[in-house]
Design an enzyme around this catalytic site. Structure first.
Site, PDB file in Angstrom:
ATOM      1  N   VAL A 129      19.670  39.787  13.804  1.00  0.00           N
ATOM      2  CA  VAL A 129      20.707  40.157  12.849  1.00  0.00           C
ATOM      3  C   VAL A 129      22.024  39.452  13.174  1.00  0.00           C
ATOM      4  O   VAL A 129      22.917  39.408  12.338  1.00  0.00           O
ATOM      5  CB  VAL A 129      20.899  41.688  12.830  1.00  0.00           C
ATOM      6  N   GLU A 130      22.131  38.878  14.352  1.00  0.00           N
ATOM      7  CA  GLU A 130      23.391  38.251  14.748  1.00  0.00           C
ATOM      8  C   GLU A 130      23.280  36.726  14.693  1.00  0.00           C
ATOM      9  O   GLU A 130      23.371  36.141  13.619  1.00  0.00           O
ATOM     10  CB  GLU A 130      23.812  38.779  16.131  1.00  0.00           C
ATOM     11  N   MET A 131      23.028  36.068  15.824  1.00  0.00           N
ATOM     12  CA  MET A 131      22.992  34.607  15.811  1.00  0.00           C
ATOM     13  C   MET A 131      21.595  34.060  15.523  1.00  0.00           C
ATOM     14  O   MET A 131      21.438  32.892  15.160  1.00  0.00           O
ATOM     15  CB  MET A 131      23.567  34.071  17.118  1.00  0.00           C
ATOM     16  N   ALA A 156      23.995  35.352  11.210  1.00  0.00           N
ATOM     17  CA  ALA A 156      23.667  33.984  10.811  1.00  0.00           C
ATOM     18  C   ALA A 156      22.707  33.938   9.626  1.00  0.00           C
ATOM     19  O   ALA A 156      22.618  32.921   8.945  1.00  0.00           O
ATOM     20  CB  ALA A 156      23.069  33.233  12.001  1.00  0.00           C
ATOM     21  N   ASN A 161      19.470  37.849  18.937  1.00  0.00           N
ATOM     22  CA  ASN A 161      19.353  38.993  18.031  1.00  0.00           C
ATOM     23  C   ASN A 161      19.129  38.506  16.600  1.00  0.00           C
ATOM     24  O   ASN A 161      19.919  37.723  16.078  1.00  0.00           O
ATOM     25  CB  ASN A 161      20.626  39.840  18.110  1.00  0.00           C
TER      26      ASN A 161
END
Length: 337
Positions: free
Chosen positions: A135-137, A92, A133
């Site tokens: 690096v993710e959402m 994201a 996370n």
């Protein structure tokens, strides 16, 4: 070949059955299983229908990401067999990429654990991870997401319906619980399951040869069970260094970064082979894009085998019989509130 009492095996189709087919089925049945029914997998889930509908909506909802653009389906796209067909996935936050390939969510309920390093033991634990996370959402804390959901009248109603005994049902645990209930239904029966259900006409001669190659090479020692994987943790390069077999593969240290146990160096959860034809690219870093190359790497690094082109061709034919049907209902994108 194992000895088989043919009178104890009743083929599902009553055409003339070759003894070789019965023998092949019997050997396969020792380590491999057909898919269970969705009903048996979800039998312990209360209010399944309500949780399914809520979980499906959450799965597709980009509200679960900090920028309102990423959903679970972004990296685990059900229209492409639960993956995004990228080596690693964008998060994201612009410019940030994950460091491991996004595995498919299909049939994941049959796995012993989730993620490449097995750090989540259940689908519920797995669902919680990517949302927070960075690096993710990249949701910075649980309360931000919960506050977002509480502002949506439809979610207030759906959480109350899915968790009727709770006075405050919109919780982070229940977000994960609902998503896991939805994902628990994502089983993909295939022609291989017809064969395991004793329809010996379900596979053609080449596909049966490929299954024979699979069993003779002892691939089932790792890729076992109903998911043909997902149940063990094995070192990548048990016999030969995988990087010397193919230097495109990254030297991710595997589970050792989680456990700090030297014995876990280069160890990963064995991935499922179901739908493997569609879930490219392969391995923990998505570095290999074709089945033939990945088979060569695994045969040499894990089994010290140099398979012939014909064996690999037959094995690929068998692996394609593991391509199943994604539930159509799950792929229908819901109208989000």
């Amino acid at each position: 070949m194992v000895s088989v009492d043919e009178t104890q095996i009743t083929p599902r189709k009553t055409t003339q059955i070759a003894k070789e087919d019965i023998q092949l089925w019997a050997i396969a049945n020792k380590a491999l299983k057909g898919l269970p029914s969705v009903e048996s997998v979800t039998a312990s889930i209360d209010n399944l229908e309500e949780k399914y509908e809520l979980g499906k909506m959450l799965y597709y909802d980009p509200r679960l990401s900090v920028n309102g653009e990423q959903s679970c389906n972004s990296c685990h796209d059900l229209s492409t067999f639960g993956v995004d067909n990228l080596s690693t996935s964008p998060g994201a936050i612009k410019g940030k990429m994950g460091d491991r390939n996004s595995p498919t969510v299909l049939n994941a309920v049959l796995h012993d654990s989730q993620f490449w390093d097995g750090r989540a033991k259940t689908l519920e634990e797995q669902a919680k991870g990517p949302i927070l996370n960075p690096v993710e959402m990249a949701i910075p804390h649980e309360d931000l997401l919960i506050d977002r959901l509480k502002e949506v009248e439809d979610y207030v109603k759906r959480f109350r319906s899915a968790f009727p005994e709770e006075s405050n049902p919109i919780t982070y645990d229940n977000v994960a619980n609902a998503i896991a209930a939805f994902e628990s239904t994502l089983l993909t029966p295939s022609r291989f399951d017809d064969f395991m259900d004793r329809d010996f006409t379900a596979l053609n001669d080449q596909e049966k040869r490929g299954l024979t190659v699979f069993l003779d090479a002892n691939c089932q020692s790792c890729h076992d069970g109903a998911a043909l994987g997902g149940m063990q943790y094995r070192k990548f390069g048990e016999i030969n260094d995988f990087w010397t077999v193919n230097n495109k593969i990254g030297r991710d240290k595997g589970m050792v970064t989680l456990t700090d146990n030297p014995g876990d160096l280069y160890k990963f959860k064995v991935p499922s082979l179901r739908n493997i034809e569609k879930t490219y690219p392969y391995f923990h870093d998505g570095s290999i894009w074709d089945l033939e190359t990945s088979i060569h790497v695994m045969a040499k690094s894990q089994l010290n085998l140099d398979m012939s082109d014909e064996e690999i061709e037959d094995l690929v034919a068998f692996l394609k019989t593991l391509t199943g049907e994604v539930p159509e209902r799950a792929m229908t994108v819901p109208e989000l509130p």
